[in-house]
Design a protein around this motif. Structure first.
Motif, PDB file in Angstrom:
ATOM      1  N   SER A 181     -18.203  93.899 -16.902  1.00 41.50           N
ATOM      2  CA  SER A 181     -17.933  94.165 -18.318  1.00 41.50           C
ATOM      3  C   SER A 181     -16.833  93.268 -18.880  1.00 41.50           C
ATOM      4  N   HIS A 203     -15.330  89.751 -20.505  1.00 42.78           N
ATOM      5  CA  HIS A 203     -15.883  88.801 -21.463  1.00 42.78           C
ATOM      6  C   HIS A 203     -14.913  87.656 -21.680  1.00 42.78           C
ATOM      7  N   THR A 252     -11.511  88.820 -22.807  1.00 38.69           N
ATOM      8  CA  THR A 252     -10.808  89.820 -22.001  1.00 38.69           C
ATOM      9  C   THR A 252      -9.531  89.213 -21.434  1.00 38.69           C
ATOM     10  N   ASN A 309     -22.232  88.542 -15.883  1.00 38.42           N
ATOM     11  CA  ASN A 309     -22.076  89.997 -15.934  1.00 38.42           C
ATOM     12  C   ASN A 309     -23.200  90.692 -15.173  1.00 38.42           C
TER      13      ASN A 309
END
Length: 313
Positions: A191, A193, A196, A273
């Motif tokens: 999760s 990205h 992040t 991911n």
């Protein structure tokens, strides 16, 4: 080294280390021989090298050449035929390099099966850790290497304690807990990205490292404990081999997941991911597997004499 000289420079790292250890070994190690050692299983050795080599070639080159190309399909077909011949030869050999009777021990079989998954998930996902930082978040190669340190540092710190935990709480508890932690960490990485922050990424890498650190040493210990003392080295070697086979599978299969997502129009980030999620799901499934089956099929005091009685003198 990669940043300054390119990726081939990574192969130079082990040269000075190997030279130092070679010289130290010549000065420190004493010569020892086993006059009662069985003859080398030449047919089994040749077939194992050819079979695993053909399988590895197909897995590594399948992504670039195409999984349905004649060369790749031929490689897989050759691997199946050669490895089948290897099993036949090992089943009939007087002194096989891989005694198939070892796999009658549940502890041995389950620990090596789990080790394949560890190699698959750990090496397959680690292959993409630095790529995430470089190609998704735009880090330099040097910075990306430093950013992946929490995973390896956690393994270095926790690994020495894994064997002690296994001795105190049992293989099943420690391995299952480690696989569950690693699986959850990989799912958490699924999760992340481009935007992040690193403060929300490093702990996920650390959880993965801690989880796998709790599994590898106990799994090797379980494989060794499942056989007679004379076959401890053999069991350790098989455990290492299964981990490496899993690593090849992990890089190939998770790489195929990334490429499949990209060919469907998804971004490289989305492909990564999906790869992390796939690795996490496989690891969690293995945690359930070890939680149910990582137990001894019969007491060691019964297994060991039986193993010795079937070993040619």
């Amino acid at each position: 080294m990669v940043d300054a000289f390119g990726w081939p420079a990574i192969f130079l790292v082990n040269v000075p280390i190997g030279a130092v250890l070679l010289l130290a070994g010549l000065r420190v190690l004493d010569e020892s021989r086993n006059p009662g050692a069985p003859a080398i299983d030449i047919p089994g050795t040749v077939l194992s090298v050819l079979g695993v080599g053909a399988l590895t070639y197909g897995l590594i080159e399948g992504g670039s050449r195409g999984w349905t190309s004649p060369v790749i399909l031929g490689g897989f077909a050759a691997a199946v035929v050669i490895l089948a011949a290897f099993l036949v030869v090992e089943g009939r050999a007087a002194t096989p390099m891989l005694p198939l009777r070892l796999f009658r021990q549940r502890l041995f079989t389950v620990s090596n099966t789990a080790m394949v998954v560890v190699g698959f998930a750990l090496m397959g996902s680690a292959f993409f850790f630095s790529q995430f930082f470089v190609y998704v978040q735009g880090s330099s190669i040097l910075r990306a290497g430093l950013q992946t340190l929490p995973a390896s540092a956690a393994m270095v710190i926790v690994s020495p304690f894994a064997g002690r935990f296994a001795a105190r709480y049992g293989f099943r508890v420690v391995v299952t807990a480690g696989l569950a932690l690693a699986g959850l960490g990989l799912l958490a990485l699924g999760s992340v990205h481009a935007d992040t922050g690193y403060g929300n990424v490093w702990w996920r890498l650390a959880v993965v490292g801690i989880g796998f650190a709790l599994t590898m040493s106990p799994l090797t210990g379980a494989a060794i404990q499942a056989v007679s003392p004379q076959e401890g080295g053999l069991a350790s070697g098989i455990s290492s081999t299964t981990r490496q086979i899993g690593a090849v599978l992990g890089v190939a299969v998770l790489g195929a997941v990334v490429r499949t997502r990209e060919s469907g129009g998804a971004s490289f980030e989305a492909g990564l991911n999906s790869a992390f999620v796939a690795a996490g799901a496989v690891t969690l499934a293995c945690a359930v597997f070890t939680g149910l089956w990582l137990v001894r099929s019969r007491p060691a005091e019964v297994a060991a004499p039986r193993a010795r009685s079937t070993t040619p003198s």
